[in-house]
Structure formats: structure tokens, C-alpha cells
Design an enzyme around this catalytic site. Structure first.
Site, PDB file in Angstrom:
ATOM      1  N   CYS A  42       0.826  -1.214   0.000  1.00 32.51           N
ATOM      2  CA  CYS A  42       0.000   0.000   0.000  1.00 32.51           C
ATOM      3  C   CYS A  42       0.859   1.262   0.000  1.00 32.51           C
ATOM      4  N   CYS A  47      -1.377   1.951  -3.154  1.00 39.75           N
ATOM      5  CA  CYS A  47      -2.324   3.063  -2.982  1.00 39.75           C
ATOM      6  C   CYS A  47      -1.654   4.432  -2.934  1.00 39.75           C
ATOM      7  N   LYS A  50       0.435   5.481  -6.099  1.00 41.47           N
ATOM      8  CA  LYS A  50      -0.547   5.522  -7.197  1.00 41.47           C
ATOM      9  C   LYS A  50      -1.374   6.799  -7.131  1.00 41.47           C
ATOM     10  N   GLY A 175      -7.821  -5.020 -17.733  1.00 46.04           N
ATOM     11  CA  GLY A 175      -8.652  -3.832 -17.517  1.00 46.04           C
ATOM     12  C   GLY A 175      -9.371  -3.868 -16.188  1.00 46.04           C
ATOM     13  N   TYR A 177      -8.730  -2.968 -11.773  1.00 43.42           N
ATOM     14  CA  TYR A 177      -8.374  -1.755 -11.026  1.00 43.42           C
ATOM     15  C   TYR A 177      -7.061  -1.154 -11.539  1.00 43.42           C
ATOM     16  N   GLU A 181      -6.620   2.229 -13.784  1.00 40.38           N
ATOM     17  CA  GLU A 181      -6.015   3.392 -13.119  1.00 40.38           C
ATOM     18  C   GLU A 181      -4.753   3.855 -13.849  1.00 40.38           C
ATOM     19  N   HIS A 445     -26.357  22.566  -0.998  1.00 41.61           N
ATOM     20  CA  HIS A 445     -26.457  23.149  -2.337  1.00 41.61           C
ATOM     21  C   HIS A 445     -25.484  24.305  -2.496  1.00 41.61           C
ATOM     22  N   GLU A 450     -25.738  16.248  -3.405  1.00 42.74           N
ATOM     23  CA  GLU A 450     -27.162  16.530  -3.142  1.00 42.74           C
ATOM     24  C   GLU A 450     -28.066  15.811  -4.156  1.00 42.74           C
TER      25      GLU A 450
HETATM   26  C1  LIG Z   1      -0.700  -0.555  -7.822  1.00 42.39           C
HETATM   27  C2  LIG Z   1      -1.633  -0.859  -6.658  1.00 42.39           C
HETATM   28  C3  LIG Z   1      -2.546   0.083  -6.269  1.00 42.39           C
HETATM   29  C4  LIG Z   1      -3.395  -0.188  -5.198  1.00 42.39           C
HETATM   30  N1  LIG Z   1      -4.303   0.766  -4.848  1.00 42.39           N
HETATM   31  C5  LIG Z   1      -5.150   0.529  -3.816  1.00 42.39           C
HETATM   32  C6  LIG Z   1      -6.077   1.528  -3.403  1.00 42.39           C
HETATM   33  O1  LIG Z   1      -6.136   2.616  -3.975  1.00 42.39           O
HETATM   34  N2  LIG Z   1      -6.891   1.230  -2.372  1.00 42.39           N
HETATM   35  C7  LIG Z   1      -6.849   0.037  -1.716  1.00 42.39           C
HETATM   36  O2  LIG Z   1      -7.623  -0.168  -0.761  1.00 42.39           O
HETATM   37  N3  LIG Z   1      -5.978  -0.935  -2.099  1.00 42.39           N
HETATM   38  C8  LIG Z   1      -5.126  -0.707  -3.121  1.00 42.39           C
HETATM   39  N4  LIG Z   1      -4.218  -1.671  -3.478  1.00 42.39           N
HETATM   40  C9  LIG Z   1      -4.212  -2.953  -2.752  1.00 42.39           C
HETATM   41  C10 LIG Z   1      -3.468  -2.803  -1.382  1.00 42.39           C
HETATM   42  O3  LIG Z   1      -2.165  -2.294  -1.615  1.00 42.39           O
HETATM   43  C11 LIG Z   1      -3.387  -4.162  -0.708  1.00 42.39           C
HETATM   44  O4  LIG Z   1      -4.683  -4.710  -0.597  1.00 42.39           O
HETATM   45  C12 LIG Z   1      -2.799  -4.037   0.701  1.00 42.39           C
HETATM   46  O5  LIG Z   1      -1.500  -3.488   0.676  1.00 42.39           O
HETATM   47  C13 LIG Z   1      -2.741  -5.427   1.357  1.00 42.39           C
HETATM   48  O6  LIG Z   1      -2.178  -5.321   2.633  1.00 42.39           O
HETATM   49  P1  LIG Z   1      -1.461  -6.577   3.293  1.00 42.39           P
HETATM   50  O7  LIG Z   1      -1.069  -6.122   4.671  1.00 42.39           O
HETATM   51  O8  LIG Z   1      -2.280  -7.783   3.170  1.00 42.39           O
HETATM   52  O9  LIG Z   1      -0.152  -6.858   2.406  1.00 42.39           O
HETATM   53  P2  LIG Z   1       1.009  -5.949   1.826  1.00 42.39           P
HETATM   54  O10 LIG Z   1       0.669  -4.518   1.873  1.00 42.39           O
HETATM   55  O11 LIG Z   1       1.364  -6.539   0.522  1.00 42.39           O
HETATM   56  O12 LIG Z   1       2.199  -6.158   2.853  1.00 42.39           O
HETATM   57  C14 LIG Z   1       2.822  -7.398   3.033  1.00 42.39           C
HETATM   58  C15 LIG Z   1       4.230  -7.174   3.529  1.00 42.39           C
HETATM   59  O13 LIG Z   1       4.792  -8.433   3.892  1.00 42.39           O
HETATM   60  C16 LIG Z   1       6.159  -8.445   3.545  1.00 42.39           C
HETATM   61  N5  LIG Z   1       6.579  -9.853   3.455  1.00 42.39           N
HETATM   62  C17 LIG Z   1       6.199 -10.775   2.528  1.00 42.39           C
HETATM   63  N6  LIG Z   1       6.743 -11.975   2.810  1.00 42.39           N
HETATM   64  C18 LIG Z   1       7.469 -11.809   3.934  1.00 42.39           C
HETATM   65  C19 LIG Z   1       8.257 -12.692   4.738  1.00 42.39           C
HETATM   66  N7  LIG Z   1       8.358 -13.986   4.443  1.00 42.39           N
HETATM   67  N8  LIG Z   1       8.906 -12.178   5.811  1.00 42.39           N
HETATM   68  C20 LIG Z   1       8.788 -10.845   6.138  1.00 42.39           C
HETATM   69  N9  LIG Z   1       8.040  -9.991   5.434  1.00 42.39           N
HETATM   70  C21 LIG Z   1       7.386 -10.457   4.352  1.00 42.39           C
HETATM   71  C22 LIG Z   1       6.188  -7.707   2.215  1.00 42.39           C
HETATM   72  O14 LIG Z   1       7.491  -7.209   1.948  1.00 42.39           O
HETATM   73  C23 LIG Z   1       5.161  -6.598   2.458  1.00 42.39           C
HETATM   74  O15 LIG Z   1       5.795  -5.431   2.957  1.00 42.39           O
HETATM   75  C24 LIG Z   1      -3.330  -1.430  -4.511  1.00 42.39           C
HETATM   76  C25 LIG Z   1      -2.387  -2.379  -4.901  1.00 42.39           C
HETATM   77  C26 LIG Z   1      -1.534  -2.104  -5.964  1.00 42.39           C
HETATM   78  C27 LIG Z   1      -0.513  -3.131  -6.366  1.00 42.39           C
HETATM   79  N1  LIG Z   2      -8.327   1.438  -6.181  1.00 45.54           N
HETATM   80  C1  LIG Z   2      -8.167   0.285  -5.547  1.00 45.54           C
HETATM   81  O1  LIG Z   2      -8.794   0.009  -4.538  1.00 45.54           O
HETATM   82  C2  LIG Z   2      -7.188  -0.713  -6.085  1.00 45.54           C
HETATM   83  C3  LIG Z   2      -6.248  -0.312  -7.018  1.00 45.54           C
HETATM   84  C4  LIG Z   2      -5.357  -1.248  -7.511  1.00 45.54           C
HETATM   85  C5  LIG Z   2      -5.421  -2.565  -7.061  1.00 45.54           C
HETATM   86  N2  LIG Z   2      -6.348  -2.920  -6.148  1.00 45.54           N
HETATM   87  C6  LIG Z   2      -6.449  -4.333  -5.691  1.00 45.54           C
HETATM   88  O2  LIG Z   2      -5.453  -5.103  -6.341  1.00 45.54           O
HETATM   89  C7  LIG Z   2      -6.061  -6.213  -6.998  1.00 45.54           C
HETATM   90  C8  LIG Z   2      -5.296  -6.558  -8.242  1.00 45.54           C
HETATM   91  O3  LIG Z   2      -5.524  -5.577  -9.258  1.00 45.54           O
HETATM   92  P1  LIG Z   2      -5.472  -5.954 -10.796  1.00 45.54           P
HETATM   93  O4  LIG Z   2      -5.989  -4.815 -11.573  1.00 45.54           O
HETATM   94  O5  LIG Z   2      -4.127  -6.510 -11.094  1.00 45.54           O
HETATM   95  O6  LIG Z   2      -6.445  -7.185 -10.872  1.00 45.54           O
HETATM   96  P2  LIG Z   2      -8.016  -7.270 -11.206  1.00 45.54           P
HETATM   97  O7  LIG Z   2      -8.416  -8.621 -10.804  1.00 45.54           O
HETATM   98  O8  LIG Z   2      -8.741  -6.109 -10.645  1.00 45.54           O
HETATM   99  O9  LIG Z   2      -8.091  -7.123 -12.798  1.00 45.54           O
HETATM  100  C9  LIG Z   2      -7.394  -7.961 -13.646  1.00 45.54           C
HETATM  101  C10 LIG Z   2      -8.018  -7.858 -15.035  1.00 45.54           C
HETATM  102  O10 LIG Z   2      -7.170  -8.503 -15.970  1.00 45.54           O
HETATM  103  C11 LIG Z   2      -7.976  -9.255 -16.873  1.00 45.54           C
HETATM  104  N3  LIG Z   2      -7.124 -10.318 -17.426  1.00 45.54           N
HETATM  105  C12 LIG Z   2      -6.677 -11.441 -16.817  1.00 45.54           C
HETATM  106  N4  LIG Z   2      -5.875 -12.132 -17.640  1.00 45.54           N
HETATM  107  C13 LIG Z   2      -5.805 -11.428 -18.792  1.00 45.54           C
HETATM  108  C14 LIG Z   2      -5.129 -11.623 -20.026  1.00 45.54           C
HETATM  109  N5  LIG Z   2      -4.346 -12.669 -20.226  1.00 45.54           N
HETATM  110  N6  LIG Z   2      -5.294 -10.708 -21.006  1.00 45.54           N
HETATM  111  C15 LIG Z   2      -6.083  -9.615 -20.814  1.00 45.54           C
HETATM  112  N7  LIG Z   2      -6.749  -9.382 -19.667  1.00 45.54           N
HETATM  113  C16 LIG Z   2      -6.606 -10.268 -18.669  1.00 45.54           C
HETATM  114  C17 LIG Z   2      -9.117  -9.755 -16.012  1.00 45.54           C
HETATM  115  O11 LIG Z   2     -10.231 -10.100 -16.800  1.00 45.54           O
HETATM  116  C18 LIG Z   2      -9.375  -8.530 -15.134  1.00 45.54           C
HETATM  117  O12 LIG Z   2     -10.291  -7.633 -15.727  1.00 45.54           O
HETATM  118  C19 LIG Z   2      -7.485  -5.762  -7.270  1.00 45.54           C
HETATM  119  O13 LIG Z   2      -8.365  -6.835  -7.364  1.00 45.54           O
HETATM  120  C20 LIG Z   2      -7.797  -4.878  -6.102  1.00 45.54           C
HETATM  121  O14 LIG Z   2      -8.355  -5.647  -5.079  1.00 45.54           O
HETATM  122  C21 LIG Z   2      -7.243  -2.014  -5.674  1.00 45.54           C
END
Ligand SMILES: Cc1cc2nc3c(=O)[nH]c(=O)nc-3n(C[C@H](O)[C@H](O)[C@H](O)COP(=O)(O)OP(=O)(O)OC[C@H]3O[C@@H](n4cnc5c(N)ncnc54)[C@H](O)[C@@H]3O)c2cc1C
Ligand SMILES: NC(=O)c1ccc[n+]([C@@H]2O[C@H](COP(=O)([O-])OP(=O)(O)OC[C@H]3O[C@@H](n4cnc5c(N)ncnc54)[C@H](O)[C@@H]3O)[C@@H](O)[C@H]2O)c1
Length: 456
Positions: A42, A47, A50, A175, A177, A181, A445, A450
Site C-alpha cells: 500500500c 495506494c 498511485k 482492464g 483496477y 487506473e 447546495h 445533493e
Molecule cells: C498498484 C496498486 C494500487 C493499489 N491501490 C489501492 C487503493 O487505492 N486502495 C486500496 O484499498 N488498495 C489498493 N491496493 C491494494 C493494497 O495495496 C493491498 O490490498 C494491501 O496493501 C494489502 O495489505 P497486506 O497487509 O495484506 O499486504 P502488503 O501490503 O502486501 O504487505 C505485506 C508485507 O509483507 C512483507 N513480506 C512478505 N513476505 C514476507 C516474509 N516472508 N517475511 C517478512 N516480510 C514479508 C512484504 O514485503 C510486504 O511489505 C493497490 C495495490 C496495488 C498493487
Molecule cells: N483502487 C483500488 O482500490 C485498487 C487499485 C489497484 C489494485 N487494487 C487491488 O489489487 C487487486 C489486483 O488488481 P489488478 O488490476 O491486477 O487485478 P483485477 O483482478 O482487478 O483485474 C485484472 C483484469 O485482468 C484481466 N485479465 C486477466 N488475464 C488477462 C489476459 N491474459 N489478457 C487480458 N486481460 C486479462 C481480467 O479479466 C481482469 O479484468 C485488485 O483486485 C484490487 O483488489 C485495488
């Protein structure tokens, strides 16, 4: 039996940090291991960077808008290196604040990758550590399809925040999230974007109105959106990376960069779960409603389980685990009221059921009064800001209502500040708000929110 710690948390992302802090508040002796940076996906690769990039990409549109308000100035220019460096500085600041807050709570931070040797013992940097309870919060990692030749030339979102320079053109595979984005944001930076989705629509799972409206708007902005289309092969050539597409849009597209955004999978490699018998469902850890795994002293939260991959969900699961295990206070996570937002332009925010999901759950058949069980209310309007900005940027809102008891089953918004607008409504949604209660409420408003109180 005595252990080194009451709780050992593996992974300092949102889930692990929330659990560690709450357990320590209850007086538990807690340590947390982090293989990379505090804050997890995150803060470091999700998040936070991003959203900063999304804000940065908004400026050209804002610059175009202010002319309608009488301002004159030449269009601003982006210095990409300054943006990347400012964003890195902010992230470093957050990491440091986590160090201070963990230390203040008396939580020991261990830098390194943790691995199970038995159900109460972990190894980290060759040092054995024992704990009564262990929480796995290792998050997820981007996956790439195995069946596309040349897929090694595609990057994942992890690389997008530290690109040496902006590409001129970008193919985005997926296509969902991340794909939507990044397509929207990169286009905002002036990059030519080709978005490839194998399903008939982008943002599958959201209300159909969201899928079609966002796709139409992306296309209107000039983002090439190819649905029902898959990538057949990728090849590095003199002119860039060429991507062969098949399906509805069978063609070859050449771009500077290819981003693979087809989903994320739990990050369980090298954790040694097979040694201790933690049950998996495919690649995810199986947990019960208390986040307990099949091994009684081991729990798991966040993206490594098979629930929702969102930061607030990981945090809530982490907190709920600590409340139950260290505070003896059972609190279940309400997955039906989890809102989410897509930070595209237009922005999307949604909570509850889509119209299709509501119809599937409650039936489309007519009740005794002869009307449908599910009624959808929809409104499309031009926010006041855009009347002078001259942007075609209507906001679309939708309520999905159960006709039987008037209860609102889903709230969907497409438009400026959708996430901020939805936030307050989520509380009402959780409390079972009815359509009549919407109708009886007086709005502010002029505002966009609203419109929810006059929708019919
Ligand atoms: C590009 C992108 C944009 C996103 N945007 C949003 C958003 O706008 N809103 C939203 O709600 N979610 C968003 N997400 C999803 C969100 O980031 C994740 O759902 C969230 O971070 C999950 O939290 P977590 O604690 O499960 O794991 P993580 O945040 O992945 O944290 C896991 C941690 O564990 C550590 N780790 C792994 N294995 C080990 C090990 N063996 N020993 C020690 N440490 C280890 C990793 O290094 C990592 O720091 C986004 C994700 C991505 C990739
Ligand atoms: N704003 C947010 O809250 C936010 C932002 C980023 C990520 N996330 C979290 O991270 C997760 C992962 O995000 P993501 O966008 O990687 O996954 P996603 O599951 O949201 O979307 C993946 C998309 O890729 C398509 N796809 C799969 N295989 C394909 C292929 N071979 N060719 C073309 N299209 C294909 C799927 O049909 C799907 O629409 C999300 O599910 C979400 O929970 C959340």
C-alpha cells in the site's frame, strides 16, 4: 511452554501493522518481521504512490479547465524526475513514522524474510524465534500469464513508480483496477495508451453502468480500449515492444512499454507453509471467520488470504484478529459493506451490489403488486464546476433498491471526487438506509452529492 513473543507478525503492510499495534495495546509482547519496507504494498508500491501519480496526472486537465474561468497561462510542463523524487521522499517519511510508532508501542522490528520451521518457530536471518501466536500478513505480488511468449518484456505495477522516464506509448494488459487506473493516469501524462482486456468489458464485477460509462469516457479521452481481446505474443523489436493481439481486435501494437496488470496472488514463496500443514485454497491461505488458519495458533489476514485485496480490509482484519485473540472481544468483518474506488478519470466509487448482482440475489420475478423486486434509480448531470471548465464530464449516480423493503442495496458513482462523495453514504448503507430516507434528506447546495436526495 514459554515463547520469545506472545505474537509474531510476518509482514509490515496494512494488515500486519494494524494487528501488531492493536495486540501491543492489549499488553502483548509483539515482534514484526519485514522483508522489504515498512508499510507494505500500500505505502511503497500501491495506494499511496498511485494516488500521488493520479493527482500529478490531473494537472493538464485542470490547466485546460481554468481557461474557462478566465485564467490565462501557458500549459505547465512536467519534470518527471522531480515527481518521482518528491513521491519517494513522502514515502520515506511515512516509513519513518511507522518506525517511530512501532517503537513507541514497544513492538520489536526485525528486518528480513521470515520462514516457518515449525508451528511456533520461525527463522529470520538464520535466527530462530518462537511465538505463541503467529500472524501471516505477507500480502500479494503481481502475476504474469505463463502462456504468452515474450511476457518477460512486460513490467508490473511495481516498476511504474520509478521509471527513468515516461514512455511515449504504453500497452496495458488487464482492464481491472490497476489496468484502468494506470491507463487513465498515463494518458493524463500524455502517453498514448492501449488497454487490452480479455473479458467483454473493463472493470468486471462493477455495475454495468460503471463498466460502459468508464470505457466510453476513456475512449473519448483517446485511450484505445480493446475488450474481448487477448495478448498472443510479445516481442522486443528495433522500434519498441510489439504486442500481437487476438480476439475482437486482432492486430499488432508497438509501444515503448508493456504493463501487465492481470491480478495479484498471495506472496507465500519460501514461507515454509508446507512444512507446518497450513491449508491452501489454490494459492491463498484458507482462514475461518476469525482469520484462523488450519493450524490453531496461526492466523492470516490481508491479501495472502482469499478475501478482498484492499488496504482497509487488510487493516480491519488485522485489528479484528487482535481484538479477538488479545482483547477477547469478537468482532467480525462486514464484507458486504466494503466500498471501493477506482482512481481513474472519471473516478468510480461503489458499495454494495450491482444491479445484476441484486437481481441474481433477490430475483427478477414480479411480486404481488406486479412490480419488479429490484428498482434502479439513475441520474446523470453536469457538475457546476464543469459548466465553466468546458469539459464534458458528467457525473453519473445510481441507487439499486430492493422494492420489497425499500432498502438500498447498492450505491454507485462515476465522476469527480466519487470516493469522497461515497464515503459518508457507506455509513448509512451499513445501517440499512432506505430509498425513502434518501428522499427525506436535505442536501447541501450547490454540490454533486445533493443529487442523491432528488434521484428518481
Ligand atoms: C498498484 C496498486 C494500487 C493499489 N491501490 C489501492 C487503493 O487505492 N486502495 C486500496 O484499498 N488498495 C489498493 N491496493 C491494494 C493494497 O495495496 C493491498 O490490498 C494491501 O496493501 C494489502 O495489505 P497486506 O497487509 O495484506 O499486504 P502488503 O501490503 O502486501 O504487505 C505485506 C508485507 O509483507 C512483507 N513480506 C512478505 N513476505 C514476507 C516474509 N516472508 N517475511 C517478512 N516480510 C514479508 C512484504 O514485503 C510486504 O511489505 C493497490 C495495490 C496495488 C498493487
Ligand atoms: N483502487 C483500488 O482500490 C485498487 C487499485 C489497484 C489494485 N487494487 C487491488 O489489487 C487487486 C489486483 O488488481 P489488478 O488490476 O491486477 O487485478 P483485477 O483482478 O482487478 O483485474 C485484472 C483484469 O485482468 C484481466 N485479465 C486477466 N488475464 C488477462 C489476459 N491474459 N489478457 C487480458 N486481460 C486479462 C481480467 O479479466 C481482469 O479484468 C485488485 O483486485 C484490487 O483488489 C485495488
Amino acid at each position: 511452554m514459554t515463547y520469545d513473543y506472545d505474537l509474531f507478525v510476518i509482514g509490515a503492510g496494512p494488515g500486519g501493522l494494524a494487528a501488531a499495534k492493536r495486540a501491543a495495546n492489549y499488553g502483548a509482547n509483539v515482534a514484526i518481521a519485514e522483508a522489504n519496507h515498512l508499510g507494505g504494498t500500500c505505502v511503497n508500491l500501491g495506494c499511496v504512490p498511485k494516488k500521488l501519480m493520479v493527482y500529478a496526472a490531473d494537472f493538464p486537465r485542470l490547466a485546460a479547465a481554468y481557461r474557462g474561468y478566465g485564467w490565462t497561462q501557458s500549459a505547465p510542463q512536467l519534470d518527471w524526475a522531480t515527481l518521482v523524487s518528491a513521491q519517494k521522499q513522502h514515502i520515506e517519511h511515512i516509513r519513518q513514522s511507522y518506525v517511530r510508532s512501532l517503537e513507541k508501542s514497544g513492538i520489536e522490528i526485525m528486518r528480513g524474510r521470515a520462514r516457518f520451521t515449525d508451528s511456533h518457530t520461525l527463522e529470520i536471518n538464520d535466527r530462530p524465534i518462537t511465538a505463541d501466536k503467529i500472524l501471516i500478513a505477507v500480502g500479494g505480488k503481481a502475476v504474469k500469464p505463463g502462456n504468452i511468449s515474450g511476457i518477460e518484456h512486460a513490467v508490473t505495477s511495481d516498476s511504474m513508480f520509478s521509471l527513468a522516464q515516461l514512455p511515449k506509448s504504453l500497452v496495458v494488459i488487464g482492464g481491472g483496477y490497476i489496468g484502468v487506473e494506470f491507463s487513465s493516469m498515463m494518458h493524463g501524462f500524455g502517453v498514448e495508451v492501449f488497454l487490452v482486456e480479455r473479458e467483454p468489458q473493463i472493470l468486471t464485477g462493477f455495475d454495468e453502468l460503471i463498466c460502459t460509462t468508464v470505457r466510453d469516457r476513456l475512449q473519448e479521452r483517446g485511450i484505445h480500449t480493446f475488450c474481448n481481446t487477448s495478448v498472443k505474443a510479445i516481442e522486443k523489436t528495433e522500434n519498441g515492444i510489439s504486442v500481437d493481439l487476438e480476439g475482437e481486435h486482432t492486430k499488432t501494437v508497438t509501444a515503448d512499454l508493456v504493463l501487465c496488470a492481470i491480478g495479484r496472488a498471495p506472496n507465500l514463496e519460501g514461507l515454509g507453509l508446507e512444512q507446518i500443514g497450513v491449508e491452501l485454497d489454490g494459492s491463498a491461505i484458507v482462514v475461518n471467520h476469525s482469520s484462523r488458519t488450519s493450524v490453531s495458533n496461526i492466523y492470516a489476514v490481508g491479501d495472502c488470504t482469499n478475501r478482498m485485496q484492499l488496504t482497509p480490509v487488510a487493516k480491519t482484519e488485522g485489528k479484528a484478529f487482535a481484538e479477538l485473540v488479545f482483547g477477547n472481544y469478537p468482532c467480525e468483518v462486514d464484507y458486504d459493506s466494503v466500498p471501493s474506488a477506482v482512481c481513474s478519470r472519471p473516478e468510480v466509487a461503489s458499495v454494495g451490489l450491482s444491479e445484476a448482482q441484486a437481481k441474481e440475489k433477490f430475483g427478477t420475478c414480479a411480486d404481488q403488486s406486479g412490480s419488479d423486486r429490484i428498482t434502479s434509480y439513475q441520474s446523470e448531470f453536469q457538475p457546476l464546476f464543469h459548466t465553466l471548465s468546458k469539459h464534458k464530464s458528467e457525473t453519473v449516480i445510481k441507487l439499486v433498491v430492493n422494492h420489497k423493503d425499500d432498502r438500498v442495496l447498492g450505491i454507485h458513482i462515476i465522476g469527480d471526487n466519487a470516493a469522497e462523495v461515497l464515503q459518508g453514504f457507506v455509513l448509512a448503507f451499513r445501517k440499512g438506509v432506505t430509498k425513502k430516507e434518501f428522499d427525506d434528506t436535505i442536501g447541501i447546495h450547490p454540490s454533486s452529492a445533493e443529487e442523491f436526495f432528488v434521484i428518481d
